[in-house]
Design a protein around this motif. Structure first.
Motif, short mmCIF file in Angstrom:
data_model
loop_
_atom_site.label_atom_id
_atom_site.label_comp_id
_atom_site.label_asym_id
_atom_site.label_seq_id
_atom_site.Cartn_x
_atom_site.Cartn_y
_atom_site.Cartn_z
N GLY A 95 0.87 10.52 -20.85
CA GLY A 95 2.31 10.30 -20.89
C GLY A 95 2.64 8.89 -20.50
N ALA A 96 3.80 8.42 -20.97
CA ALA A 96 4.26 7.07 -20.65
C ALA A 96 5.79 7.08 -20.54
CB ALA A 96 3.82 6.08 -21.75
N PRO A 97 6.34 6.43 -19.53
CA PRO A 97 5.73 5.47 -18.60
C PRO A 97 4.96 6.09 -17.44
CG PRO A 97 8.06 5.70 -18.12
CD PRO A 97 7.80 6.53 -19.35
N VAL A 98 5.08 7.41 -17.23
CA VAL A 98 4.29 8.09 -16.20
C VAL A 98 3.64 9.31 -16.84
CG1 VAL A 98 5.74 7.32 -14.29
CG2 VAL A 98 6.24 9.49 -15.42
N GLU A 99 2.56 9.78 -16.23
CA GLU A 99 1.91 10.98 -16.73
C GLU A 99 2.77 12.21 -16.50
OE1 GLU A 99 -1.85 11.35 -14.82
OE2 GLU A 99 -2.79 9.72 -15.96
N ARG A 100 2.61 13.19 -17.36
CA ARG A 100 3.35 14.45 -17.19
C ARG A 100 3.04 15.07 -15.82
NH1 ARG A 100 1.17 15.50 -22.49
NH2 ARG A 100 2.73 15.32 -24.14
N ALA A 101 1.77 15.01 -15.42
CA ALA A 101 1.37 15.61 -14.15
C ALA A 101 2.11 14.96 -12.98
CB ALA A 101 -0.14 15.49 -13.95
N ALA A 102 2.23 13.65 -13.00
CA ALA A 102 2.92 12.94 -11.92
C ALA A 102 4.40 13.29 -11.89
CB ALA A 102 2.73 11.43 -12.08
N ARG A 103 5.01 13.38 -13.07
CA ARG A 103 6.43 13.74 -13.12
C ARG A 103 6.63 15.16 -12.63
NH1 ARG A 103 9.03 10.47 -12.66
NH2 ARG A 103 9.61 9.41 -14.58
N ALA A 104 5.74 16.08 -13.00
CA ALA A 104 5.84 17.46 -12.54
C ALA A 104 5.75 17.54 -11.02
CB ALA A 104 4.76 18.32 -13.18
N VAL A 105 4.87 16.75 -10.43
CA VAL A 105 4.71 16.73 -8.98
C VAL A 105 5.99 16.22 -8.32
CG1 VAL A 105 3.55 15.53 -7.09
CG2 VAL A 105 2.21 16.61 -8.91
N GLU A 106 6.60 15.18 -8.87
CA GLU A 106 7.81 14.63 -8.26
C GLU A 106 8.97 15.62 -8.35
OE1 GLU A 106 10.56 10.62 -8.60
OE2 GLU A 106 8.38 10.50 -8.68
N VAL A 107 9.10 16.30 -9.49
CA VAL A 107 10.16 17.31 -9.62
C VAL A 107 9.90 18.45 -8.65
CG1 VAL A 107 11.17 19.00 -11.17
CG2 VAL A 107 10.67 16.70 -12.01
N ALA A 108 8.65 18.88 -8.53
CA ALA A 108 8.30 19.94 -7.59
C ALA A 108 8.63 19.51 -6.16
CB ALA A 108 6.83 20.30 -7.71
N ALA A 109 8.42 18.24 -5.84
CA ALA A 109 8.73 17.73 -4.50
C ALA A 109 10.22 17.84 -4.21
CB ALA A 109 8.26 16.28 -4.36
N VAL A 110 11.05 17.47 -5.17
CA VAL A 110 12.50 17.58 -4.99
C VAL A 110 12.89 19.03 -4.70
CG1 VAL A 110 14.72 17.44 -6.18
CG2 VAL A 110 13.07 15.59 -6.44
N LEU A 111 12.35 19.96 -5.46
CA LEU A 111 12.71 21.36 -5.30
C LEU A 111 12.18 21.92 -3.99
CD1 LEU A 111 12.08 22.48 -8.98
CD2 LEU A 111 14.25 21.89 -7.91
N ALA A 112 10.99 21.46 -3.57
CA ALA A 112 10.45 21.91 -2.29
C ALA A 112 11.32 21.44 -1.13
CB ALA A 112 9.02 21.38 -2.11
N LEU A 113 11.77 20.19 -1.18
CA LEU A 113 12.64 19.67 -0.12
C LEU A 113 13.99 20.36 -0.13
CD1 LEU A 113 11.73 15.88 -0.43
CD2 LEU A 113 11.18 17.39 1.49
N ALA A 114 14.50 20.67 -1.32
CA ALA A 114 15.77 21.40 -1.41
C ALA A 114 15.64 22.79 -0.82
CB ALA A 114 16.23 21.47 -2.86
N GLY A 115 14.52 23.47 -1.13
CA GLY A 115 14.30 24.79 -0.56
C GLY A 115 14.16 24.74 0.95
N ALA A 116 13.44 23.75 1.45
CA ALA A 116 13.28 23.62 2.90
C ALA A 116 14.60 23.36 3.58
CB ALA A 116 12.29 22.50 3.21
N ARG A 117 15.45 22.57 2.96
CA ARG A 117 16.75 22.25 3.54
C ARG A 117 17.63 23.49 3.64
NH1 ARG A 117 20.42 17.02 1.95
NH2 ARG A 117 22.42 17.74 2.77
N GLU A 118 17.42 24.44 2.74
CA GLU A 118 18.20 25.68 2.78
C GLU A 118 17.51 26.77 3.59
OE1 GLU A 118 19.42 26.91 -1.16
OE2 GLU A 118 21.26 25.82 -0.77
#
Length: 296
Positions: A95-118
């Motif tokens: 993938g370009a400009p970033v790999e799909r795997a890296a983007r998936a990890v970043e999106v997962a990180a956002v959702l993990a932090l949102a879940g923790a905040r709740e």
């Protein structure tokens, strides 16, 4: 046993937490707690029927056994379990400009932090052609940061993709109703039925992470292409207009077929392109809605 974590990895965890803070904050801009759906009712007890009770709540088996009417009572689930199922197979390592795997990890990180905040319980499952790593659901920001650390540090052993086995594993991790967010390109067979079954028990969102630019071949002339999962190499003439047209037609048809299969499975579908900002997609899908008539 104490596990030493490389300082570089800790910097990555801190960096991703800081970089995604704005997205997490906007998921809480509304007035109601609804970042993740899925909270419902769980069985509490059976008690004797009282005047005014809903007859639909009568437990006929217990009533027949005891000789008088009894009703089931329910209580609101106090906490939610969020399971992030993240595809890290070979096809996500491009993938370009970033790999799909890296983007998936970043999106997962956002959702993990949102879940923790709740104060939700958050877990993760990373898979290729097998389930390779599991972070059991737990609460708290520290746990979410540890989950993100595992996501960033993960190096897969497999290269293939088996979405169905990951779904079956999710059933075992979540014995009670929860929220499952599956991040994948879904380049695998036979996941339709398991996904439909998962959606019947849990609140499921499929996040497809694509590189839309790949629908038009990059480069010209004769180019060697290596399949990131099988390792097979093909020599393709990108200078041939007919080849380029067939490439685009097949790529678009494959994407539409996958999207149709997701719709048929009854899951919510979020489409993310690695070349675009994913924040608006998450805000639209998860940000709480303000009540009509309320001032901003």
């Amino acid at each position: 046993m104490t596990v030493r974590v490389a300082p570089e990895l800790l910097k990555q965890v801190k960096g991703i937490a800081i970089r995604t803070r704005g997205v997490v904050d906007t998921l809480f801009a509304g007035e109601t707690r609804s970042v993740f759906r899925g909270q419902g009712m769980e069985f509490a007890e059976v008690r004797a029927y009282e005047h005014g009770d809903d007859y639909r709540a009568i437990d006929w088996n217990v009533s027949a056994r005891l000789g008088s009417p009894f009703v089931k009572t329910f209580s609101e689930e106090r906490e939610l379990t969020l399971l992030l199922v993240v595809d890290q197979s070979g096809s996500t390592r491009v993938g370009a400009p970033v790999e799909r795997a890296a983007r998936a990890v970043e999106v997962a990180a956002v959702l993990a932090l949102a879940g923790a905040r709740e104060q939700d319980r958050v877990g993760a499952l990373l898979f290729t052609d097998r389930v390779e790593h599991v972070v059991r659901p737990a609460k708290g920001r520290r746990h979410a940061l540890r989950l993100i650390r595992d996501l960033l540090a993960f190096t897969p052993d497999g290269t293939g993709t088996d979405v169905a086995s990951a779904i079956h594993f999710a059933f075992r991790v979540l014995p009670h109703r929860g929220v499952v967010i599956l991040l994948s390109d879904f380049l695998a067979p036979d996941w339709d039925k398991p996904l439909t079954q998962l959606a019947a028990r849990h609140d499921v969102t499929a996040v497809t992470v694509d590189d839309i630019g790949e629908q038009v071949p990059r480069g010209s002339g004769w180019v060697n292409f290596e399949d990131p999962e099988s390792g097979l190499v093909s020599l393709v003439d990108l200078g041939d207009p007919g080849v380029r047209r067939r490439w685009t037609t097949i790529a678009r048809a494959r994407t539409e077929e996958r999207n149709q299969r997701l719709r048929s499975a009854g899951v919510r579908h979020l489409a993310i392109d690695v070349g675009e900002d994913y924040a608006p997609v998450l805000r639209k899908a998860f940000a709480p809605k303000r009540r009509p008539g309320r001032r901003r």
